[in-house]
Scaffold this motif. Structure first.
Motif, short mmCIF file in Angstrom:
data_model
loop_
_atom_site.label_atom_id
_atom_site.label_comp_id
_atom_site.label_asym_id
_atom_site.label_seq_id
_atom_site.Cartn_x
_atom_site.Cartn_y
_atom_site.Cartn_z
N PHE A 223 0.81 -1.21 0.00
CA PHE A 223 0.00 0.00 0.00
C PHE A 223 0.86 1.27 0.00
CE2 PHE A 223 -2.29 -3.25 2.58
CZ PHE A 223 -3.31 -3.51 1.68
N SER A 224 0.34 2.30 -0.68
CA SER A 224 0.89 3.65 -0.58
C SER A 224 -0.22 4.54 -0.06
CB SER A 224 1.40 4.15 -1.94
OG SER A 224 0.35 4.16 -2.90
N VAL A 225 0.15 5.63 0.61
CA VAL A 225 -0.82 6.45 1.34
C VAL A 225 -0.78 7.89 0.86
CG1 VAL A 225 -1.59 7.21 3.62
CG2 VAL A 225 -0.51 4.96 3.36
N ASP A 226 -1.97 8.48 0.73
CA ASP A 226 -2.11 9.89 0.42
C ASP A 226 -3.20 10.44 1.34
OD1 ASP A 226 -2.21 12.43 -0.59
OD2 ASP A 226 -3.11 11.88 -2.51
N GLY A 227 -2.79 11.11 2.42
CA GLY A 227 -3.77 11.55 3.41
C GLY A 227 -4.37 10.35 4.12
N ARG A 228 -5.68 10.18 4.00
CA ARG A 228 -6.32 8.99 4.56
C ARG A 228 -6.57 7.92 3.49
NH1 ARG A 228 -7.58 9.82 9.75
NH2 ARG A 228 -8.17 11.90 10.47
N ASP A 229 -6.40 8.26 2.23
CA ASP A 229 -6.64 7.32 1.16
C ASP A 229 -5.42 6.42 0.94
OD1 ASP A 229 -9.18 8.33 0.71
OD2 ASP A 229 -8.46 9.79 -0.76
N VAL A 230 -5.70 5.19 0.52
CA VAL A 230 -4.67 4.18 0.31
C VAL A 230 -4.80 3.64 -1.10
CG1 VAL A 230 -3.76 1.95 1.09
CG2 VAL A 230 -4.66 3.57 2.77
N THR A 231 -3.68 3.36 -1.75
CA THR A 231 -3.69 2.81 -3.11
C THR A 231 -2.88 1.53 -3.13
OG1 THR A 231 -3.88 5.00 -4.12
CG2 THR A 231 -3.06 3.23 -5.53
N MET A 232 -3.35 0.55 -3.89
CA MET A 232 -2.59 -0.66 -4.11
C MET A 232 -2.73 -1.11 -5.55
SD MET A 232 -4.69 -4.00 -2.72
CE MET A 232 -3.45 -5.03 -3.49
N HIS A 233 -1.71 -1.76 -6.08
CA HIS A 233 -1.76 -2.33 -7.43
C HIS A 233 -2.06 -3.82 -7.30
CE1 HIS A 233 -0.20 1.15 -9.74
NE2 HIS A 233 0.28 1.48 -8.55
N LEU A 234 -3.12 -4.24 -8.01
CA LEU A 234 -3.60 -5.61 -7.91
C LEU A 234 -3.26 -6.39 -9.18
CD1 LEU A 234 -5.41 -7.69 -6.34
CD2 LEU A 234 -7.30 -6.85 -7.76
N PRO A 235 -2.43 -7.42 -9.08
CA PRO A 235 -2.13 -8.23 -10.26
C PRO A 235 -3.38 -9.02 -10.70
CG PRO A 235 -0.50 -8.57 -8.52
CD PRO A 235 -1.64 -7.85 -7.90
N VAL A 236 -3.71 -8.95 -11.99
CA VAL A 236 -4.84 -9.72 -12.53
C VAL A 236 -4.39 -10.42 -13.81
CG1 VAL A 236 -6.59 -8.19 -11.54
CG2 VAL A 236 -5.71 -7.74 -13.83
N ALA A 237 -4.99 -11.56 -14.09
CA ALA A 237 -4.70 -12.29 -15.31
C ALA A 237 -5.39 -11.62 -16.50
CB ALA A 237 -5.18 -13.74 -15.17
N PRO A 238 -4.90 -11.84 -17.72
CA PRO A 238 -5.52 -11.21 -18.89
C PRO A 238 -7.00 -11.55 -19.02
CG PRO A 238 -3.38 -12.10 -19.48
CD PRO A 238 -3.67 -12.57 -18.08
N TRP A 239 -7.37 -12.82 -18.75
CA TRP A 239 -8.77 -13.20 -18.90
C TRP A 239 -9.64 -12.57 -17.81
CZ3 TRP A 239 -4.65 -16.54 -18.40
CH2 TRP A 239 -4.42 -17.08 -17.14
N GLU A 240 -9.08 -12.31 -16.62
CA GLU A 240 -9.84 -11.61 -15.59
C GLU A 240 -10.13 -10.17 -16.00
OE1 GLU A 240 -8.38 -13.84 -11.49
OE2 GLU A 240 -7.10 -12.25 -12.35
N ALA A 241 -9.12 -9.52 -16.61
CA ALA A 241 -9.31 -8.15 -17.06
C ALA A 241 -10.28 -8.08 -18.23
CB ALA A 241 -7.97 -7.54 -17.45
N ALA A 242 -10.24 -9.09 -19.12
CA ALA A 242 -11.08 -9.07 -20.31
C ALA A 242 -12.51 -9.50 -20.02
CB ALA A 242 -10.47 -9.96 -21.39
N LEU A 243 -12.68 -10.55 -19.23
CA LEU A 243 -13.99 -11.15 -19.01
C LEU A 243 -14.66 -10.71 -17.72
CD1 LEU A 243 -13.06 -14.80 -20.08
CD2 LEU A 243 -14.00 -12.96 -21.51
N GLY A 244 -13.89 -10.09 -16.84
CA GLY A 244 -14.41 -9.75 -15.53
C GLY A 244 -14.22 -10.91 -14.56
N ALA A 245 -14.13 -10.60 -13.28
CA ALA A 245 -13.93 -11.66 -12.28
C ALA A 245 -14.18 -11.09 -10.89
CB ALA A 245 -12.51 -12.21 -12.37
#
Length: 325
Positions: A223-245
């Motif tokens: 996680f990275s933080v900006d004020g109270r908000d937090v951001t994370m990068h989530l690894p996803v497979a190509p089919w998850e990005a294309a088809l939804g999951a």
């Protein structure tokens, strides 16, 4: 952030005496003073010289700067210093107003490096100390805490090192352990006040000063933080990005299920309300899907890629660059 070599700024050796430091400063201050200098960058250079002198003229600040510089040298392969290179140094005084040796008030616009090591200007603490002239001097330090501590709160023991000049004029380190209560939802840059943990007061009836701890977060692997908000990068497979999951996502409050929409665009932020740092209102967690492709390390996966190449032949991955193929 750039490391500030204050010795180089004043043009002196690292073992320079106090007189050498003062002479170098006086010479450069006259050269770059904005009221008299013809140099195009005089104002900026004068600020740099004043900042270097403010640190090196004070034996305690100089000792902390030298120690932090040694930590800074332990950079990793990406050129980043250790996460705690600037944490744990304790100083007397809660603010950083300073006057130069020529009697004029220097600009208090310090560099990011200065503030990272010595802390930020504490106006309220300075005003309070003026109202209580017999109270002992306040102290300040910067501490690095885990991000989880900001979410859950709790009590921690932190180690502080105070540089002290002895009767022989030598600097020695005085170490102490302080119990700190960390409130839920504290943000980076906020200060914790420990009443009576500063210097003793002047006189038997005077109270001790306070200790102000400026909080920063240790780097987190997710996680990275900006004020109270937090951001994370989530690894996803190509089919998850294309088809939804629906995938399980770690948060600072426990794992949750996140629906990734079909045809999700790379780097589009998906918002999980209230999953950032606690507060009123609480911060949010922003999840950034990042496509991770499986390696073609078996004949079956290689055949699947070949089949996809043929079935999606009209797809142009570099179309936005004006490149057709």
């Amino acid at each position: 952030m750039e490391f500030k070599d204050y010795y180089a700024t004043l043009g002196i050796a690292r073992d320079a005496s106090a007189d050498d430091i003062k002479r170098a400063y006086r010479k450069l201050a006259r050269k770059y003073h904005p009221d008299v200098s013809k140099e195009s960058d005089a104002e900026e250079r004068f600020k740099e010289v004043a900042e270097a002198y403010e640190v090196l003229k004070d034996p305690e600040k100089r000792a902390a700067y030298d120690a932090a510089g040694q930590r800074w040298q332990q950079r990793d392969a990406q050129g980043q210093p250790p996460p705690d290179w600037n944490a744990g140094f304790e100083f007397r005084g809660a603010d950083f107003g300073f006057s130069d040796a020529m009697g004029s008030e220097a600009n208090e616009d310090h560099s990011d490096f200065f503030e990272a090591l010595f802390g930020r200007h504490l106006h309220e603490a300075r005003q309070a100390r003026r109202r209580r002239s017999t109270q002992g001097e306040d102290h300040h330090a910067r501490i690095a805490i885990d991000l989880e501590d900001a979410v859950n709160g709790g009590t921690r023991i932190v180690t502080l090192r105070l540089p002290v000049v002895d009767s022989d004029g030598q600097v020695r380190w005085q170490e102490r352990h302080v119990e700190v209560r960390i409130p839920k939802g504290i943000r980076a840059g906020q200060h914790l006040r420990l009443t009576g943990q500063g210097s003793p007061g002047a006189g038997p009836q005077a109270t001790a000063g306070d200790l102000y701890l400026e909080v920063e977060f240790k780097p987190h692997p997710l996680f990275s933080v900006d004020g109270r908000d937090v951001t994370m990068h989530l690894p996803v497979a190509p089919w998850e990005a294309a088809l939804g999951a629906s995938v399980e996502v770690p948060t600072l409050h426990g794992a949750v299920t996140l629906d990734i929409p079909a045809s999700a665009k790379p780097h589009r932020k998906l918002r999980l309300r209230g999953k950032g740092l606690p507060g009123d209102p609480p911060g949010d967690l922003y999840v950034v899907p990042t496509i991770v492709t499986p390696p073609a390390d078996t004949p079956a996966v290689e055949d699947a890629y070949r089949a996809l190449e043929k079935s999606a032949a009209r797809f142009q991955p570099r179309a936005s660059l004006g490149v057709a193929v």
